[in-house]
Design a protein around this motif. Sequence first.
Motif, PDB file in Angstrom:
ATOM      1  N   ALA A   1       0.842  -1.202   0.000  1.00 51.20           N
ATOM      2  CA  ALA A   1       0.000   0.000   0.000  1.00 51.20           C
ATOM      3  C   ALA A   1       0.870   1.241   0.000  1.00 51.20           C
ATOM      4  O   ALA A   1       2.001   1.231   0.491  1.00 51.20           O
ATOM      5  N   GLY A   2       0.301   2.306  -0.544  1.00 52.02           N
ATOM      6  CA  GLY A   2       1.042   3.559  -0.567  1.00 52.02           C
ATOM      7  C   GLY A   2       0.162   4.741  -0.881  1.00 52.02           C
ATOM      8  O   GLY A   2      -1.006   4.599  -1.260  1.00 52.02           O
ATOM      9  N   THR A   3       0.762   5.920  -0.692  1.00 54.18           N
ATOM     10  CA  THR A   3       0.082   7.165  -1.026  1.00 54.18           C
ATOM     11  C   THR A   3       0.816   7.853  -2.165  1.00 54.18           C
ATOM     12  O   THR A   3       2.021   7.671  -2.350  1.00 54.18           O
ATOM     13  N   TYR A   4       0.065   8.659  -2.892  1.00 53.15           N
ATOM     14  CA  TYR A   4       0.586   9.469  -3.994  1.00 53.15           C
ATOM     15  C   TYR A   4       0.041  10.865  -3.791  1.00 53.15           C
ATOM     16  O   TYR A   4      -1.172  11.051  -3.722  1.00 53.15           O
ATOM     17  N   GLU A   5       0.947  11.835  -3.694  1.00 52.89           N
ATOM     18  CA  GLU A   5       0.515  13.202  -3.420  1.00 52.89           C
ATOM     19  C   GLU A   5       1.029  14.152  -4.491  1.00 52.89           C
ATOM     20  O   GLU A   5       2.181  14.071  -4.912  1.00 52.89           O
ATOM     21  N   THR A   6       0.138  15.019  -4.912  1.00 48.90           N
ATOM     22  CA  THR A   6       0.472  16.099  -5.821  1.00 48.90           C
ATOM     23  C   THR A   6      -0.406  17.281  -5.418  1.00 48.90           C
ATOM     24  O   THR A   6      -1.275  17.147  -4.556  1.00 48.90           O
ATOM     25  N   GLU A   7      -0.197  18.398  -6.034  1.00 50.36           N
ATOM     26  CA  GLU A   7      -0.913  19.619  -5.640  1.00 50.36           C
ATOM     27  C   GLU A   7      -2.429  19.408  -5.626  1.00 50.36           C
ATOM     28  O   GLU A   7      -3.041  19.122  -6.648  1.00 50.36           O
ATOM     29  N   GLY A   8      -3.016  19.519  -4.434  1.00 57.52           N
ATOM     30  CA  GLY A   8      -4.464  19.433  -4.280  1.00 57.52           C
ATOM     31  C   GLY A   8      -5.042  18.041  -4.216  1.00 57.52           C
ATOM     32  O   GLY A   8      -6.245  17.877  -4.037  1.00 57.52           O
ATOM     33  N   VAL A   9      -4.183  16.995  -4.376  1.00 56.01           N
ATOM     34  CA  VAL A   9      -4.688  15.627  -4.444  1.00 56.01           C
ATOM     35  C   VAL A   9      -3.851  14.697  -3.563  1.00 56.01           C
ATOM     36  O   VAL A   9      -2.621  14.729  -3.609  1.00 56.01           O
ATOM     37  N   TRP A  10      -4.557  13.869  -2.789  1.00 61.48           N
ATOM     38  CA  TRP A  10      -3.945  12.795  -2.006  1.00 61.48           C
ATOM     39  C   TRP A  10      -4.629  11.519  -2.444  1.00 61.48           C
ATOM     40  O   TRP A  10      -5.860  11.441  -2.482  1.00 61.48           O
ATOM     41  N   ASN A  11      -3.841  10.504  -2.804  1.00 57.36           N
ATOM     42  CA  ASN A  11      -4.369   9.244  -3.327  1.00 57.36           C
ATOM     43  C   ASN A  11      -3.743   8.090  -2.550  1.00 57.36           C
ATOM     44  O   ASN A  11      -2.529   8.032  -2.404  1.00 57.36           O
ATOM     45  N   TYR A  12      -4.590   7.192  -2.034  1.00 54.80           N
ATOM     46  CA  TYR A  12      -4.130   5.996  -1.323  1.00 54.80           C
ATOM     47  C   TYR A  12      -4.525   4.792  -2.152  1.00 54.80           C
ATOM     48  O   TYR A  12      -5.658   4.705  -2.651  1.00 54.80           O
ATOM     49  N   ILE A  13      -3.601   3.842  -2.298  1.00 56.54           N
ATOM     50  CA  ILE A  13      -3.897   2.602  -3.013  1.00 56.54           C
ATOM     51  C   ILE A  13      -3.377   1.425  -2.191  1.00 56.54           C
ATOM     52  O   ILE A  13      -2.200   1.393  -1.828  1.00 56.54           O
ATOM     53  N   ASN A  14      -4.277   0.484  -1.927  1.00 59.48           N
ATOM     54  CA  ASN A  14      -3.895  -0.777  -1.306  1.00 59.48           C
ATOM     55  C   ASN A  14      -3.969  -1.835  -2.396  1.00 59.48           C
ATOM     56  O   ASN A  14      -5.061  -2.144  -2.894  1.00 59.48           O
ATOM     57  N   ASN A  15      -2.816  -2.352  -2.798  1.00 67.81           N
ATOM     58  CA  ASN A  15      -2.727  -3.383  -3.831  1.00 67.81           C
ATOM     59  C   ASN A  15      -2.688  -4.742  -3.149  1.00 67.81           C
ATOM     60  O   ASN A  15      -1.766  -5.016  -2.374  1.00 67.81           O
ATOM     61  N   ARG A  16      -3.688  -5.565  -3.435  1.00 66.07           N
ATOM     62  CA  ARG A  16      -3.702  -6.920  -2.882  1.00 66.07           C
ATOM     63  C   ARG A  16      -3.532  -7.920  -4.020  1.00 66.07           C
ATOM     64  O   ARG A  16      -4.080  -7.731  -5.110  1.00 66.07           O
ATOM     65  N   PHE A  17      -2.752  -8.964  -3.748  1.00 65.93           N
ATOM     66  CA  PHE A  17      -2.458  -9.994  -4.741  1.00 65.93           C
ATOM     67  C   PHE A  17      -2.939 -11.338  -4.197  1.00 65.93           C
ATOM     68  O   PHE A  17      -2.418 -11.837  -3.204  1.00 65.93           O
ATOM     69  N   VAL A  18      -3.950 -11.905  -4.850  1.00 66.26           N
ATOM     70  CA  VAL A  18      -4.604 -13.111  -4.364  1.00 66.26           C
ATOM     71  C   VAL A  18      -4.332 -14.259  -5.332  1.00 66.26           C
ATOM     72  O   VAL A  18      -4.616 -14.139  -6.534  1.00 66.26           O
TER      73      VAL A  18
END
Length: 149
Positions: A77-94
Amino acid sequence: MKYTREVTIDLPRDRVIELFMNRDNMPKWQTGLKSFEHVSGEPGQAGETSRLVYEHRGQDVEMIETVTSQSLPDALAGTYETEGVWNYINNRFVEEGPDRTRWIAETEFRFSDWKMLLMSIVMRFAFTGQTKKTLHDFKAFAEGEGRGE
């Protein structure tokens, strides 16, 4: 805004993760990626930060990626930040069998800029569509690379 997208990849989970974690592969499946620069922390581990630059509609967009948790082979999982935007993604591999892996991307966007918030409401389909495209681009790359094509 929260949503989940997923794709099934016809490769063993260990191979999917190997291809996913190899930073040299990123330009092969991430449209518009111009550069990736490690900033701090141990690569691929919680706390790592990196600077990514993408070309989007003729302009450079810089993002700071932070790995927030790493429990591979199950999740990253990780976050991605740029001007005005915060994005979180949890990548799961099943594992779905010896040669099939389901990649599930649980995504959340938050906006601190009212213009971006308004745009997200109007263009929700564009955000979810881009995530779906990214997953399918990785699938095409991984299945080709994974079989030595």
